[in-house]
Structures are given as C-alpha cells and as structure tokens.
Write a protein that holds these residues in place. Structure first.
Motif, PDB file in Angstrom:
ATOM      1  N   PRO A 202       0.613  -1.248   0.171  1.00  0.00           N
ATOM      2  CA  PRO A 202       0.162  -0.265   0.039  1.00  0.00           C
ATOM      3  C   PRO A 202       0.713   0.699   0.219  1.00  0.00           C
ATOM      4  CG  PRO A 202      -0.852  -1.149   1.456  1.00  0.00           C
ATOM      5  CD  PRO A 202       0.620  -1.470   1.167  1.00  0.00           C
ATOM      6  N   GLN A 203       0.538   2.348  -0.580  1.00  0.00           N
ATOM      7  CA  GLN A 203       1.394   3.537  -0.948  1.00  0.00           C
ATOM      8  C   GLN A 203       0.281   4.788  -0.405  1.00  0.00           C
ATOM      9  OE1 GLN A 203       3.916   2.700  -1.368  1.00  0.00           O
ATOM     10  NE2 GLN A 203       5.117   5.317  -1.770  1.00  0.00           N
ATOM     11  N   ASN A 204       0.308   5.527  -0.092  1.00  0.00           N
ATOM     12  CA  ASN A 204      -0.197   6.561   0.440  1.00  0.00           C
ATOM     13  C   ASN A 204       0.549   8.120   0.065  1.00  0.00           C
ATOM     14  OD1 ASN A 204       1.798   7.104   1.737  1.00  0.00           O
ATOM     15  ND2 ASN A 204       1.304   6.742   3.833  1.00  0.00           N
ATOM     16  N   SER A 205       1.459   8.366  -1.066  1.00  0.00           N
ATOM     17  CA  SER A 205       1.957   8.983  -1.582  1.00  0.00           C
ATOM     18  C   SER A 205       2.474   8.698  -3.687  1.00  0.00           C
ATOM     19  CB  SER A 205       2.678   9.804  -0.902  1.00  0.00           C
ATOM     20  OG  SER A 205       3.520  10.479  -2.132  1.00  0.00           O
ATOM     21  N   LYS A 207       4.279  10.386  -5.512  1.00  0.00           N
ATOM     22  CA  LYS A 207       5.087  11.136  -5.401  1.00  0.00           C
ATOM     23  C   LYS A 207       6.405  10.654  -6.019  1.00  0.00           C
ATOM     24  CE  LYS A 207       4.207  15.107  -2.344  1.00  0.00           C
ATOM     25  NZ  LYS A 207       3.636  16.856  -2.028  1.00  0.00           N
ATOM     26  N   ALA A 208       6.900  10.892  -7.025  1.00  0.00           N
ATOM     27  CA  ALA A 208       8.735  10.120  -7.229  1.00  0.00           C
ATOM     28  C   ALA A 208       9.105   9.749  -5.809  1.00  0.00           C
ATOM     29  CB  ALA A 208       9.284  10.877  -8.451  1.00  0.00           C
ATOM     30  N   ASP A 209       9.394  10.356  -5.067  1.00  0.00           N
ATOM     31  CA  ASP A 209      10.587  10.112  -4.170  1.00  0.00           C
ATOM     32  C   ASP A 209       9.799   8.662  -3.290  1.00  0.00           C
ATOM     33  OD1 ASP A 209      12.862  11.652  -5.017  1.00  0.00           O
ATOM     34  OD2 ASP A 209      12.384  13.011  -4.111  1.00  0.00           O
ATOM     35  N   PRO A 210       8.431   8.691  -2.605  1.00  0.00           N
ATOM     36  CA  PRO A 210       8.144   7.902  -2.134  1.00  0.00           C
ATOM     37  C   PRO A 210       7.432   7.021  -3.114  1.00  0.00           C
ATOM     38  CG  PRO A 210       7.235   9.903  -1.727  1.00  0.00           C
ATOM     39  CD  PRO A 210       7.878  10.229  -2.515  1.00  0.00           C
TER      40      PRO A 210
END
Length: 331
Positions: A202-205, A207-210
């Motif tokens: 699961p991913q809550n962001s 954005k490229a870095d996370p």
C-alpha cells in the motif's frame, strides 16, 4: 441383432394417421416394421391428456426427455468443485486447466463453465452469479484503456532486449500503481514477467521519491540475478528511475506514451486484483492481514500460461536456486 433406433418425426406422423384410422398396435407395428412394444410405449408416453397423440407434440416430448442438461447441471460433485474454485477467484480457464492437470485428462472446458454461469444469470435473474467470474461482467467482451502523459529522458521499451519480451529468463519486472476512489490511496505493484509473481505494498503517496523508495524496498531482498530489468509506464511517479537503477543495479525501460498495454503482465494482474479490490475500496477499512491474503490468493492461483502451475510454484524454486548460487549477477 440390430440396435434400437429412436422413432423419427415421419414415423410419428404415420403412427398418428394409422391410430386415427382405428388400426391396432400390432397393425401399426407391422406397417412401420417396428416392435409392438415400441408403438405401445410411444402412444403411452408421448400422447397429451387433452390433445391425444400429435406427431409434433410427441417429437418434442421425446427430445425433451433425451436432453439431460449441461454437464454442471447433471454432475453435482463436479459443479461443487468448479464453483468452489471460482469462488476462490480462479477464472473458468484456470479451473478447467487445473482440473485437467490433476486428473491427467480433460475434465471440462472453460467454455462450458462460462456457459453454465451465464445460463444461471439468465435463468435465475440472480445477479450474484456474475461474481463467480473474474471481472464480474454480465456479458463477455473486451474493455479499452486510456493513455498516459509523455515524459522524456527515459529508455524506450523498444531498446529492451528481445529476450525480455520472450519471458524465458527470470528477473525482469514491470511496475505500476493501482489507484482507488479515495484520495491518497494506492497500491504499488511489481510483477515478475517469467513466473507472473506479483508483490505489492500500500502506498499513501505517489510522489516520485516515496515511490522510488517503495520499489527499492520491494525488490532489494531479491537475489541479484532476479533483479535484471524493470519496465514502467509514463506516470510522473516513476521519474526517479535513475535512483532505482542505481540502488538495485537494475535496468529501467519505459512504455510508449498512451501504451500501458506494452507492460501487459502487470495490467493483467491489476485487472485480476480488481475483483477483490474494486476502485471504491477504502484500504483503511480492510481487515488486518486482508491485503496480504489477497496477494497470496493471486500468487497461488493457477495460470494457463504456466501450464496451470501457480506463480508461486514457478517463482519459489527460482528464488532458492538463485540464493544458493553465490556471486550471481544480472545478465
């Protein structure tokens, strides 16, 4: 001794005519070169209580009596086994293929399973039957997908060696994000092309870095020989591909704009996972361990392209083999 022949419509017309003329059963049998018992049984079983013996009605009654229904209508044990596996998320093709693999011969075709389910949908008008199918659709057919924005400074998929497209070598991955209606909720997936194994977090962001950090965490535990290449689409979440390449010693490639189908393995995986995780799902409301269980179901479902082995059955021996081979490196 000749084999018994079912009465034809022409013979039934003759029986009706002779019966109306007052001929006896033995006389009718002699005229048709049939046994008297055949004529007696025909008049007894296929005559209507109100209309008497009518050839068309008698033919319809005989044909209806000979029809025994679809295979899954007749075989309770097979129907239960098929429905249990469909309820576990297997497609009709996976069910049919796995049954054949276990029995050593063809048991039932996937087309028969599809026809049975759609017949139940129509016959019972119970929409819940569609949930036995992978995409839970009322009608069979293909759906189209949208496109993706263009980005530059990315190695093209057309520069990818042909050996990767052939899926003969393990260690080549595809990555993508699975989105949901709730803002800020997504799942990041990596799909191994040879075994079809899929791992996810699961991913809550997005954005490229996370996203780059998450991909590194997903693939870093793999032996080096199982980290050869990775293919992305043109989403902005993958703009840190240079960092991913450097930290994993892996080679990255990108699909053409508006062509996510070029990484068809992970697109297929997302489509299959949508059965358990539809777009309206709230990841925060999932029970504990439910997410891991869903990924486990996917990886333990047989696939036709693997000879109806499961992705886990194909990948696990590769993983242990690579771990037991020191000094291996990507090729």
């Amino acid at each position: 001794m000749s084999r018994y022949r079912h009465l034809s419509l022409e013979e039934r017309c003759s029986i009706a005519r002779l019966h109306e003329d007052g001929q006896s059963i033995r006389q009718i049998a002699a005229a048709l070169d049939r046994q008297p018992s055949t004529i007696a049984r025909e008049l007894r079983r296929n005559a209507g209580t109100k209309v008497g013996y009518q050839p068309a009605y008698a033919q319809a009654q005989a044909e209806a009596r000979r029809w025994t229904g679809a295979r899954l209508d007749r075989d309770d044990a097979l129907r239960g086994e098929v429905l249990d596996r469909l309820a576990s998320g297997w497609s009709p093709e996976q069910v049919a293929g796995r049954l054949a693999r276990e029995a050593g011969h063809k048991v039932i075709s996937h087309e028969s399973i599809y026809r049975f389910v759609y017949a139940q949908l129509k016959r019972t008008n119970d929409r819940r039957w569609r949930f036995y199918l992978p995409r839970a659709k009322y009608k069979r057919g293909w759906r189209t997908k949208g496109g993706w924005p263009r980005h530059t400074d990315r190695p093209s998929i057309h520069n990818r060696p042909d050996s990767i497209a052939a899926r003969k070598q393990a260690g080549h991955w595809e990555a993508d994000a699975m989105l949901f209606s709730a803002p800020g909720q997504a799942i990041l997936l990596a799909h191994e092309r040879h075994s079809r194994l899929t791992i996810a977090v699961p991913q809550n962001s997005l954005k490229a870095d996370p996203v780059a950090d998450a991909i590194v965490q997903l693939l870093q535990p793999m032996p080096a020989s199982l980290r050869r290449s990775i293919t992305f689409d043109n989403g902005t979440e993958f703009t840190r591909h240079h960092r991913i390449e450097r930290q994993l010693a892996i080679q990255a490639f990108f699909c053409d704009p508006h062509a996510p189908w070029q990484k068809g393995g992970i697109e297929n995986a997302i489509g299959r996972l949508r059965r358990y995780l539809p777009r309206k799902t709230s990841l925060d409301d999932l029970p504990p361990n439910a997410f891991d269980a869903i990924i486990a179901i996917y990886n333990n479902t047989p696939r036709k392209c693997l000879g109806f082995q499961t992705p886990a059955e194909v990948f696990i021996p590769l993983h242990f083999k690579c771990e037991s081979t020191p000094g291996s490196s990507p090729g």
